[in-house]
Design a protein around this motif. Structure first.
Motif, PDB file in Angstrom:
ATOM      1  N   GLY A   1     -25.889  19.348  24.150  1.00  0.00           N
ATOM      2  CA  GLY A   1     -25.969  18.014  23.562  1.00  0.00           C
ATOM      3  C   GLY A   1     -24.984  17.766  22.438  1.00  0.00           C
ATOM      4  O   GLY A   1     -24.850  16.641  21.965  1.00  0.00           O
ATOM      5  N   SER A   2     -24.283  18.807  21.984  1.00  0.00           N
ATOM      6  CA  SER A   2     -23.284  18.613  20.934  1.00  0.00           C
ATOM      7  C   SER A   2     -22.033  17.980  21.537  1.00  0.00           C
ATOM      8  O   SER A   2     -21.822  18.003  22.748  1.00  0.00           O
ATOM      9  N   ARG A   3     -21.222  17.397  20.657  1.00  0.00           N
ATOM     10  CA  ARG A   3     -19.986  16.749  21.089  1.00  0.00           C
ATOM     11  C   ARG A   3     -18.829  17.219  20.220  1.00  0.00           C
ATOM     12  O   ARG A   3     -18.992  17.411  19.029  1.00  0.00           O
ATOM     13  N   ARG A   4     -17.675  17.364  20.844  1.00  0.00           N
ATOM     14  CA  ARG A   4     -16.420  17.565  20.121  1.00  0.00           C
ATOM     15  C   ARG A   4     -15.634  16.282  20.298  1.00  0.00           C
ATOM     16  O   ARG A   4     -15.447  15.804  21.414  1.00  0.00           O
ATOM     17  N   VAL A   5     -15.189  15.736  19.193  1.00  0.00           N
ATOM     18  CA  VAL A   5     -14.462  14.475  19.202  1.00  0.00           C
ATOM     19  C   VAL A   5     -13.105  14.711  18.560  1.00  0.00           C
ATOM     20  O   VAL A   5     -12.996  15.431  17.568  1.00  0.00           O
ATOM     21  N   LEU A   6     -12.073  14.114  19.114  1.00  0.00           N
ATOM     22  CA  LEU A   6     -10.746  14.178  18.530  1.00  0.00           C
ATOM     23  C   LEU A   6     -10.323  12.752  18.199  1.00  0.00           C
ATOM     24  O   LEU A   6     -10.228  11.903  19.078  1.00  0.00           O
ATOM     25  N   LEU A   7     -10.119  12.508  16.907  1.00  0.00           N
ATOM     26  CA  LEU A   7      -9.652  11.203  16.448  1.00  0.00           C
ATOM     27  C   LEU A   7      -8.165  11.297  16.153  1.00  0.00           C
ATOM     28  O   LEU A   7      -7.660  12.348  15.776  1.00  0.00           O
ATOM     29  N   LYS A   8      -7.464  10.178  16.311  1.00  0.00           N
ATOM     30  CA  LYS A   8      -6.040  10.150  15.997  1.00  0.00           C
ATOM     31  C   LYS A   8      -5.706   8.844  15.284  1.00  0.00           C
ATOM     32  O   LYS A   8      -6.438   7.865  15.374  1.00  0.00           O
ATOM     33  N   ARG A   9      -4.612   8.875  14.534  1.00  0.00           N
ATOM     34  CA  ARG A   9      -4.071   7.664  13.915  1.00  0.00           C
ATOM     35  C   ARG A   9      -2.589   7.882  13.678  1.00  0.00           C
ATOM     36  O   ARG A   9      -2.101   9.001  13.577  1.00  0.00           O
ATOM     37  N   ARG A  10      -1.873   6.785  13.630  1.00  0.00           N
ATOM     38  CA  ARG A  10      -0.432   6.853  13.364  1.00  0.00           C
ATOM     39  C   ARG A  10      -0.210   7.393  11.955  1.00  0.00           C
ATOM     40  O   ARG A  10      -0.940   7.061  11.031  1.00  0.00           O
ATOM     41  N   LYS A  11       0.799   8.227  11.827  1.00  0.00           N
ATOM     42  CA  LYS A  11       1.144   8.752  10.503  1.00  0.00           C
ATOM     43  C   LYS A  11       1.703   7.626   9.651  1.00  0.00           C
ATOM     44  O   LYS A  11       2.465   6.791  10.129  1.00  0.00           O
ATOM     45  N   THR A  12       1.298   7.615   8.378  1.00  0.00           N
ATOM     46  CA  THR A  12       1.766   6.599   7.447  1.00  0.00           C
ATOM     47  C   THR A  12       2.316   7.265   6.195  1.00  0.00           C
ATOM     48  O   THR A  12       2.068   8.443   5.938  1.00  0.00           O
ATOM     49  N   ALA A  13       3.016   6.484   5.402  1.00  0.00           N
ATOM     50  CA  ALA A  13       3.580   7.000   4.160  1.00  0.00           C
ATOM     51  C   ALA A  13       2.500   7.201   3.092  1.00  0.00           C
ATOM     52  O   ALA A  13       2.611   8.073   2.253  1.00  0.00           O
ATOM     53  N   HIS A  14       1.446   6.382   3.126  1.00  0.00           N
ATOM     54  CA  HIS A  14       0.373   6.533   2.135  1.00  0.00           C
ATOM     55  C   HIS A  14      -0.780   7.327   2.726  1.00  0.00           C
ATOM     56  O   HIS A  14      -1.019   7.329   3.923  1.00  0.00           O
ATOM     57  N   HIS A  15      -1.486   8.043   1.857  1.00  0.00           N
ATOM     58  CA  HIS A  15      -2.569   8.918   2.305  1.00  0.00           C
ATOM     59  C   HIS A  15      -3.867   8.141   2.445  1.00  0.00           C
ATOM     60  O   HIS A  15      -4.273   7.425   1.542  1.00  0.00           O
ATOM     61  N   VAL A  16      -4.512   8.308   3.579  1.00  0.00           N
ATOM     62  CA  VAL A  16      -5.847   7.771   3.821  1.00  0.00           C
ATOM     63  C   VAL A  16      -6.729   8.975   4.091  1.00  0.00           C
ATOM     64  O   VAL A  16      -6.383   9.822   4.916  1.00  0.00           O
ATOM     65  N   PRO A  17      -7.874   9.092   3.413  1.00  0.00           N
ATOM     66  CA  PRO A  17      -8.700  10.291   3.593  1.00  0.00           C
ATOM     67  C   PRO A  17      -9.234  10.450   5.011  1.00  0.00           C
ATOM     68  O   PRO A  17      -9.391   9.486   5.743  1.00  0.00           O
ATOM     69  N   ASP A  18      -9.516  11.705   5.371  1.00  0.00           N
ATOM     70  CA  ASP A  18     -10.122  12.022   6.664  1.00  0.00           C
ATOM     71  C   ASP A  18     -11.522  11.422   6.717  1.00  0.00           C
ATOM     72  O   ASP A  18     -12.160  11.239   5.682  1.00  0.00           O
ATOM     73  N   PRO A  19     -12.016  11.152   7.930  1.00  0.00           N
ATOM     74  CA  PRO A  19     -13.372  10.629   8.035  1.00  0.00           C
ATOM     75  C   PRO A  19     -14.381  11.660   7.543  1.00  0.00           C
ATOM     76  O   PRO A  19     -14.270  12.830   7.850  1.00  0.00           O
ATOM     77  N   GLY A  20     -15.333  11.225   6.778  1.00  0.00           N
ATOM     78  CA  GLY A  20     -16.336  12.119   6.215  1.00  0.00           C
ATOM     79  C   GLY A  20     -17.577  12.161   7.073  1.00  0.00           C
ATOM     80  O   GLY A  20     -18.639  11.803   6.639  1.00  0.00           O
ATOM     81  N   LEU A  21     -17.411  12.582   8.304  1.00  0.00           N
ATOM     82  CA  LEU A  21     -18.559  12.659   9.199  1.00  0.00           C
ATOM     83  C   LEU A  21     -19.240  13.952   8.933  1.00  0.00           C
ATOM     84  O   LEU A  21     -20.175  14.362   9.351  1.00  0.00           O
TER      85      LEU A  21
END
Length: 79
Positions: free
Chosen positions: A59-79
């Motif tokens: 019942g567990s899941r492995r999820v892979l999220l992606k986003r375009r690289k940017t010049a400014h830092h956006v924190p990782d999702p805090g799941l």
């Protein structure tokens, strides 16, 4: 946990010049609706999009999220 130390399923490439990736493991007690809401919040506020999902027999899941690289830092999702 450092995201670089998380084991990735075979075939899930995470090296790209244009994209950054973050793997997430959701335990079996997380319902489909709850998982969907968590991922929607990550997309809304962090710019992440779903790349891959693998559901395991326990019942567990492995999820892979992606986003375009940017010049400014956006924190990782805090799941």
């Amino acid at each position: 946990m450092n995201r670089n130390n998380r084991a990735m399923p075979v075939g899930w490439e995470t090296q790209s010049d244009d994209w950054e990736y973050v793997p997430i493991k959701l335990p079996p007690d997380v319902t489909r609706v709850t998982a969907s809401m968590r991922l929607a919040i990550s997309a809304e506020f962090g710019g992440w999009e779903l790349s891959r999902v693998r559901l395991y027999t326990d019942g567990s899941r492995r999820v892979l999220l992606k986003r375009r690289k940017t010049a400014h830092h956006v924190p990782d999702p805090g799941l």
